[in-house]
Design an enzyme around this catalytic site. Structure first.
Site, PDB file in Angstrom:
ATOM      1  N   HIS A   1      37.249  32.342  36.682  1.00  0.00           N
ATOM      2  CA  HIS A   1      38.308  31.442  37.129  1.00  0.00           C
ATOM      3  C   HIS A   1      37.822  30.377  38.112  1.00  0.00           C
ATOM      4  O   HIS A   1      38.585  29.506  38.506  1.00  0.00           O
ATOM      5  CB  HIS A   1      39.485  32.228  37.715  1.00  0.00           C
ATOM      6  CG  HIS A   1      39.310  32.761  39.094  1.00  0.00           C
ATOM      7  ND1 HIS A   1      39.798  32.119  40.206  1.00  0.00           N
ATOM      8  CD2 HIS A   1      38.715  33.887  39.544  1.00  0.00           C
ATOM      9  CE1 HIS A   1      39.517  32.835  41.284  1.00  0.00           C
ATOM     10  NE2 HIS A   1      38.853  33.907  40.917  1.00  0.00           N
TER      11      HIS A   1
ATOM     12  N   ALA B   1      33.907  38.654  40.150  1.00  0.00           N
ATOM     13  CA  ALA B   1      32.655  38.609  40.899  1.00  0.00           C
ATOM     14  C   ALA B   1      32.569  39.712  41.951  1.00  0.00           C
ATOM     15  O   ALA B   1      31.481  40.205  42.250  1.00  0.00           O
ATOM     16  CB  ALA B   1      32.493  37.244  41.559  1.00  0.00           C
TER      17      ALA B   1
ATOM     18  N   CYS C   1      40.467  34.291  50.103  1.00  0.00           N
ATOM     19  CA  CYS C   1      40.385  35.737  50.304  1.00  0.00           C
ATOM     20  C   CYS C   1      40.609  36.129  51.758  1.00  0.00           C
ATOM     21  O   CYS C   1      41.001  37.261  52.046  1.00  0.00           O
ATOM     22  CB  CYS C   1      39.038  36.252  49.829  1.00  0.00           C
ATOM     23  SG  CYS C   1      38.739  35.979  48.078  1.00  0.00           S
TER      24      CYS C   1
ATOM     25  N   THR D   1      37.735  49.603  28.609  1.00  0.00           N
ATOM     26  CA  THR D   1      37.940  48.735  27.452  1.00  0.00           C
ATOM     27  C   THR D   1      37.934  47.272  27.862  1.00  0.00           C
ATOM     28  O   THR D   1      38.676  46.865  28.752  1.00  0.00           O
ATOM     29  CB  THR D   1      39.279  49.063  26.762  1.00  0.00           C
ATOM     30  OG1 THR D   1      39.275  50.444  26.373  1.00  0.00           O
ATOM     31  CG2 THR D   1      39.504  48.183  25.542  1.00  0.00           C
TER      32      THR D   1
ATOM     33  N   GLN E   1      30.453  29.775  43.024  1.00  0.00           N
ATOM     34  CA  GLN E   1      30.851  28.381  43.220  1.00  0.00           C
ATOM     35  C   GLN E   1      29.920  27.398  42.504  1.00  0.00           C
ATOM     36  O   GLN E   1      30.282  26.235  42.318  1.00  0.00           O
ATOM     37  CB  GLN E   1      30.899  28.050  44.711  1.00  0.00           C
ATOM     38  CG  GLN E   1      31.924  28.832  45.501  1.00  0.00           C
ATOM     39  CD  GLN E   1      33.356  28.426  45.176  1.00  0.00           C
ATOM     40  OE1 GLN E   1      33.622  27.335  44.702  1.00  0.00           O
ATOM     41  NE2 GLN E   1      34.296  29.324  45.435  1.00  0.00           N
TER      42      GLN E   1
ATOM     43  N   ASN F   1      31.367  29.041  49.586  1.00  0.00           N
ATOM     44  CA  ASN F   1      32.741  28.827  49.135  1.00  0.00           C
ATOM     45  C   ASN F   1      33.603  28.079  50.135  1.00  0.00           C
ATOM     46  O   ASN F   1      34.602  27.474  49.755  1.00  0.00           O
ATOM     47  CB  ASN F   1      33.403  30.167  48.798  1.00  0.00           C
ATOM     48  CG  ASN F   1      33.399  31.131  49.971  1.00  0.00           C
ATOM     49  OD1 ASN F   1      32.341  31.468  50.508  1.00  0.00           O
ATOM     50  ND2 ASN F   1      34.568  31.594  50.374  1.00  0.00           N
TER      51      ASN F   1
END
Length: 359
Positions: free
Chosen positions: A187, A72, A305, A223, A168, A140
């Protein structure tokens, strides 16, 4: 260990893991093929990527395209910087991925305040020359659900793009209405780490941040990993399939958690909130000490974070808490794989640790 930190990351769904394994196989299975190659194994890998793209798009509004990113944070950077808009307005309690990127583009960025319940006012003043507005769907740290549809309509009326960080909320509640750009992360919805997406409304033009091979429609060179895409897609499909049962399970856990922590103060609105997030505080609590003593329970003091930064939570300060007050709060997150008995055992440990401090 009892895991109650679902805002930081969710467990990988077994079905998502299984979807990934086919693309992690050895040479004999050709699952390692480059999805951008034109030979048959490459085309098979490319087909898996496109299936995953459709699965993720099913969580989002019609009339847009999904661009796969590393997460994100990259999606938000692509949206803000790639839009070319130079005058920004963002909510004061955004994730650092939005706040720091907005300040990079516009050092004078307008911060839209929140009230004591952690909600942005739909009629919060916007700058006359605003080019992009960003308000997250679900916070969050405290779980508040913002009135993004109303804010998006005001942004559009002002001629601005509207970006919504839906990390979220994606897979848990309905997609944000009226957005031009939506960021999400695998995730946080039971998929793998290392992949996210940016949904871009039809007609919105962006400039790439990453140059090279021209993948993802020229917006994100590099890729792609078929395994990560497949895991993301499978997780998204599970969220659609189990939408109702997941929501009912979280509501039961929320009601039990409110009883178990009845003498704690809730941070943020109880009504306008994702009920898988319980952010609570007790006056005089030493959160660092509590976390060190609750060694069998995985909870947090806020955003993963920002942990270790030593700074008070800007989200809790936005609610009107003092710096000292922000350090008396814990965040408990639960979801699909949380058992009620686990929650009860965790509450015993947390409450005992708090009482040991005399609070």
């Amino acid at each position: 260990m009892i895991y109650l930190d679902y805002q930081a990351t969710t467990p990988l769904a077994p079905e998502a893991r299984e979807a990934m394994l086919a693309w992690l196989a050895g040479p004999e299975a050709m699952g390692f093929a480059n999805p951008h190659s034109s030979h048959r194994p490459g085309r098979a890998a490319a087909a898996a990527v496109e299936v995953a793209r459709e699965q993720v798009a099913a969580l989002l509004p019609p009339g847009g395209r999904v661009i796969f990113t590393s997460g994100a944070t990259e999606a938000i950077n692509l949206a803000i910087i790639g839009s070319g808009r130079k005058r920004l307005a963002v909510s004061a309690i955004e994730h650092a991925a939005v706040l720091d990127t907005a300040r990079f583009v516009d050092p004078g960025v307008t911060l839209l305040p929140v009230d004591g319940e952690g909600l942005v006012a739909p009629d919060a003043p916007l700058p006359d020359d605003v080019g992009l507005v960003a308000v997250m769907q679900v916070n969050n740290e405290i779980g508040t659900i913002q009135p993004v549809g109303e804010i998006a309509a005001r942004a559009r009326a002002a001629g601005a793009l509207f970006l919504c960080d839906a990390v979220q909320g994606a897979g848990k509640i309905a997609a944000p209405e009226g957005a031009d750009l939506i960021a999400l992360s695998a995730h946080k919805l039971y998929g793998p780490k290392g992949i996210g997406a940016l949904w871009v409304r039809e007609g919105v033009e962006l400039a790439p941040l990453v140059h090279g091979g021209g993948q993802e429609g020229g917006l994100r060179s590099g890729t792609l990993s078929p395994a990560l895409c497949a895991g993301f897609g499978a997780a998204a499909t599970l969220c659609k399939t189990w939408w109702e049962s997941d929501g009912q399970h979280v509501e039961r856990l929320w009601e039990r958690a409110r009883d178990l922590f009845a003498d704690w103060t809730l941070n943020g609105s109880a009504e306008h909130r994702w009920h898988g997030n319980l952010n609570i505080r007790r006056e005089g609590l030493d959160v660092a000490r509590l976390l060190s003593e609750c060694r069998t329970v995985a909870i947090s003091a806020g955003s993963a974070c920002a942990s270790g930064s030593g700074r008070p939570s800007h989200v809790l300060r936005g609610l009107g808490l003092s710096d000292k007050g922000t350090r008396t709060a814990i965040r408990i997150g639960f979801g699909r794989y949380t058992g009620e008995e686990e929650l009860e055992r965790a509450a015993v440990a947390i409450n005992a640790a708090a009482r040991a401090q005399g609070v």
